[in-house]
Write a protein that holds these residues in place. Structure first.
Motif: not given
Lengths: 109, 118
Positions: A2, A5, A24-26
């Motif tokens: 995860t 950024t 969030s990358s999720t």
């Protein structure tokens, strides 16, 4: 893995308004991520500013506010003061673990 | 005054172990989860580990899982971090942080420095 950024750096004039974001990358950040924001001035320990998206600590200046904006957590500083120059980190919850963003260096110029 | 005081840092060789402590004062220690956060030289903050008030829930960052163990002794108002198989990338200032029931990371210690030499 995860990844959280943040903008690496932002510059704002004294008295201006600036918004820092946290992605969030999720997927979209929601209140379930319990977004926290901390401020760290040069050579000092971090200091908590915002918790659970938009809640302020007793010591948090009124010009700081937290929100959700376009699927990200956001920290807005309205009426920026010279003493707001610092690094700002967001922190998100992923069940049993937490992840910090890479931090935003805010320059007041 | 609410306070967290870290200790136990120092210079250690790669592959060796070190145990950090965090002494709490000014609040009911066993009402709170406590976390470890670190910051490498010139780098950002990294969440390392957290433990619930009764030690029932424990979490670790992938970077330390299997090498670090967090524990607490509520009778002594203390938190610990046992760090084994230390690597150069573990070199950092380690902070102890209190987390409230509402998700607030509200009280930070001043940190203890760990330097791992190769």
């Amino acid at each position: 893995q995860t990844v959280v950024t943040q903008e690496p750096s932002l510059t704002v004039s004294p008295g201006g308004t600036v918004t820092l974001t946290c992605a969030s990358s999720t997927g979209a950040v929601t209140s379930a991520y319990y977004p926290n924001w901390v401020q760290q001035k040069l050579g000092q320990a971090p200091r908590a500013l915002i918790y659970s998206t938009r809640n302020k600590h007793p010591w948090t200046p009124a010009r700081f506010s937290g929100s959700l904006l376009g699927g990200k957590a956001a920290l807005t500083v309205s009426g920026v003061q010279p003493e707001d120059e610092a690094d700002y980190y967001c922190l998100l919850n992923y069940g049993g673990t937490w992840v910090f963003g890479g931090g935003t260096r805010l320059t007041v110029l | 005054e609410v306070q967290l005081l870290e200790s136990g840092g120092g210079l250690v060789q790669s592959g060796r172990s070190l145990r950090l402590s965090c002494a709490a004062s000014g609040f009911n220690f066993d009402d709170y989860a406590i976390h470890w956060v670190r910051q490498g030289p010139g780098k950002g903050l990294e969440w390392v580990s957290g433990i619930s008030w009764n030690s029932d829930s424990i979490g670790y960052a992938d970077s330390v899982k299997g090498r670090f163990t967090v524990s607490r002794d509520n009778a002594k108002n203390s938190l610990y971090l046992q760090m084994n198989s230390l690597r150069s990338e573990d070199t950092a200032l380690y902070y102890c942080v209190r987390r409230n029931w509402n998700g607030a990371f509200d009280v930070w210690g001043h940190g203890t420095m760990v330097t791992v030499s190769t």
